[in-house]
Motif scaffolding. Sequence first.
Motif, mmCIF file in Angstrom:
data_model
loop_
_atom_site.group_PDB
_atom_site.id
_atom_site.type_symbol
_atom_site.label_atom_id
_atom_site.label_comp_id
_atom_site.label_asym_id
_atom_site.label_seq_id
_atom_site.Cartn_x
_atom_site.Cartn_y
_atom_site.Cartn_z
ATOM 1 N N PHE A 27 0.950 -1.024 0.009
ATOM 2 C CA PHE A 27 -0.347 0.277 0.116
ATOM 3 C C PHE A 27 1.033 1.196 -0.358
ATOM 4 O O PHE A 27 0.649 2.849 -0.610
ATOM 5 N N VAL A 28 2.281 1.119 0.660
ATOM 6 C CA VAL A 28 2.769 2.820 1.056
ATOM 7 C C VAL A 28 3.190 2.616 -1.018
ATOM 8 O O VAL A 28 3.787 3.302 -1.219
ATOM 9 N N ILE A 29 4.153 1.531 -1.491
ATOM 10 C CA ILE A 29 4.463 1.397 -2.497
ATOM 11 C C ILE A 29 3.268 1.736 -3.948
ATOM 12 O O ILE A 29 3.497 3.213 -4.630
ATOM 13 N N GLY A 30 1.484 1.752 -3.493
ATOM 14 C CA GLY A 30 0.886 1.825 -4.332
ATOM 15 C C GLY A 30 0.781 4.320 -3.728
ATOM 16 O O GLY A 30 0.554 4.601 -4.973
ATOM 17 N N LEU A 31 0.658 4.045 -2.655
ATOM 18 C CA LEU A 31 0.756 5.482 -2.727
ATOM 19 C C LEU A 31 1.350 6.292 -3.287
ATOM 20 O O LEU A 31 1.584 7.694 -3.830
ATOM 21 N N PHE A 32 2.993 5.352 -3.105
ATOM 22 C CA PHE A 32 3.882 6.278 -3.709
ATOM 23 C C PHE A 32 4.016 6.376 -5.468
ATOM 24 O O PHE A 32 4.158 7.257 -5.902
ATOM 25 N N GLY A 33 3.627 5.493 -6.042
ATOM 26 C CA GLY A 33 3.335 5.418 -7.198
ATOM 27 C C GLY A 33 2.692 5.829 -8.085
ATOM 28 O O GLY A 33 2.358 6.404 -8.760
ATOM 29 N N LEU A 34 1.599 6.279 -7.171
ATOM 30 C CA LEU A 34 -0.050 7.077 -7.166
ATOM 31 C C LEU A 34 0.353 8.306 -7.784
ATOM 32 O O LEU A 34 0.310 9.932 -8.566
ATOM 33 N N LEU A 170 12.882 11.645 -6.632
ATOM 34 C CA LEU A 170 11.905 9.619 -6.935
ATOM 35 C C LEU A 170 12.354 8.560 -6.891
ATOM 36 O O LEU A 170 12.203 8.007 -6.445
ATOM 37 N N MET A 171 13.533 8.898 -7.790
ATOM 38 C CA MET A 171 14.128 7.608 -8.147
ATOM 39 C C MET A 171 14.778 6.924 -6.782
ATOM 40 O O MET A 171 15.221 5.921 -6.570
ATOM 41 N N GLY A 172 15.696 7.849 -5.876
ATOM 42 C CA GLY A 172 15.944 7.825 -4.867
ATOM 43 C C GLY A 172 15.105 6.772 -3.705
ATOM 44 O O GLY A 172 15.710 6.231 -2.745
ATOM 45 N N LEU A 173 13.802 8.114 -4.004
ATOM 46 C CA LEU A 173 12.727 7.700 -2.693
ATOM 47 C C LEU A 173 12.695 6.396 -3.163
ATOM 48 O O LEU A 173 12.156 5.003 -2.622
ATOM 49 N N ILE A 174 12.237 5.917 -4.933
ATOM 50 C CA ILE A 174 12.078 4.701 -5.091
ATOM 51 C C ILE A 174 12.881 3.275 -4.154
ATOM 52 O O ILE A 174 12.805 2.534 -4.044
ATOM 53 N N GLU A 257 -4.649 3.733 -17.342
ATOM 54 C CA GLU A 257 -4.242 3.191 -18.372
ATOM 55 C C GLU A 257 -2.917 3.020 -17.436
ATOM 56 O O GLU A 257 -2.800 1.945 -16.746
ATOM 57 N N HIS A 258 -2.537 4.426 -16.920
ATOM 58 C CA HIS A 258 -0.807 3.888 -16.015
ATOM 59 C C HIS A 258 -1.914 3.243 -14.571
ATOM 60 O O HIS A 258 -0.989 2.935 -14.032
ATOM 61 N N PHE A 259 -2.619 4.022 -14.238
ATOM 62 C CA PHE A 259 -2.819 3.231 -12.770
ATOM 63 C C PHE A 259 -3.429 2.011 -12.547
ATOM 64 O O PHE A 259 -2.909 1.319 -12.171
ATOM 65 N N LEU A 262 -0.182 -0.303 -12.387
ATOM 66 C CA LEU A 262 0.592 0.264 -11.081
ATOM 67 C C LEU A 262 -0.254 -1.115 -10.321
ATOM 68 O O LEU A 262 0.227 -2.045 -9.862
ATOM 69 N N LEU A 263 -1.414 -0.993 -10.545
ATOM 70 C CA LEU A 263 -2.396 -1.980 -9.735
ATOM 71 C C LEU A 263 -1.968 -3.218 -9.919
ATOM 72 O O LEU A 263 -1.851 -4.521 -8.890
ATOM 73 N N GLY A 264 -1.675 -3.754 -11.124
ATOM 74 C CA GLY A 264 -1.013 -5.293 -11.306
ATOM 75 C C GLY A 264 0.145 -5.211 -11.244
ATOM 76 O O GLY A 264 0.750 -6.234 -10.664
ATOM 77 N N SER A 265 1.485 -4.170 -11.242
ATOM 78 C CA SER A 265 2.219 -4.466 -10.800
ATOM 79 C C SER A 265 2.330 -5.263 -9.273
ATOM 80 O O SER A 265 2.848 -5.334 -8.633
ATOM 81 N N LEU A 266 1.493 -3.974 -8.367
ATOM 82 C CA LEU A 266 1.333 -4.362 -7.407
ATOM 83 C C LEU A 266 1.046 -5.754 -6.974
ATOM 84 O O LEU A 266 2.215 -6.548 -5.712
ATOM 85 N N VAL A 267 0.600 -6.254 -8.059
ATOM 86 C CA VAL A 267 -0.109 -7.447 -7.313
ATOM 87 C C VAL A 267 1.212 -8.747 -7.569
ATOM 88 O O VAL A 267 1.541 -9.889 -6.897
#
Length: 294
Positions: A27-34, A170-174, A257-259, A262-267
């Motif tokens: 969920f934290v990764i998802g928020l950051f991805g959003l 963003l790259m550093g935080l990722i 589309e990007h959203f 993101l959801l698919g990537s989280l799974v």
Amino acid sequence: MEKKARKKKLGGYPGIGVVISITLALFVIGLFGLLIIYSQELEHQVRQNIKMQVYLKSNLTETQRLQIENKLLSMDFVNHGEGKGVAFFSKEDAAKKFIAETGEDFTQFIGENPLKDAYLVNIDPDFHSKSQMEKIKADLQKMNGVFQVYYVEGLIESVNSNVTKLGFILMGLIVLLLITVILLINNTLRLALFSQRFLIRSMQLVGAKRWFIQRPFLLRAATYGLLAGFITSVLLWSLSDYAQRKITDLALLHNQEHFMMLLGSLVMIGMIVAVIGTFFSINRYLRMSLDQLY
């Protein structure tokens, strides 16, 4: 009657804690991805609206004006992607807009309309560097019938500078976030597998192969990762939908589309990290001596 002791099943470690931990991490990764999606969409919209104003000389014939328009349309730096790459804005339209915004009719005390006909040229984002924009401006000013060319120079420099800085941040935080999430999930899985360490050793003692022992753990880990990814996707979808209903302007930055990507990537991340973390945790117990298990 005495209750029978519950038999432990290979790979049957408690999964609620594991699923919750993976879900929170995803969920934290998802928020950051959003946040990344919204920032990229904002940059895209800003760049799509960067225009160069080409003011024409007075008393041009309609034929001369159309010649300038056709020449502008043929330029490789014109962005035809969204809307009109080249839009004509007459001096009459400019006067009406000014009067509507200020409430003052300047033509009454001047006696004429001093404004110029103009073309708004949408510049392709590939040409947004300072040197390229200056070259475009110089080339347009050399065209016959062009009076003046203008664009907001500070905006271009600000966008380019902020995008570069934001990209590094963003790259550093990722990288930092991914390392933290992997360590969190790995520690959670290691604690969950701790209760299975003697069962793993018993299977080794009866001659079970390494893959035979690993398989049920890995399958269960993949299931937990998939479940956590699905729960995270539902939570993130609900949060995004709620935020868009509360903040109407946020819907303009939402890229469906990007959203969905993101959801698919989280799974996928949930499944992969869970399986990899389980694999290394099991191998750790498989290599331990009996004394170390205690």
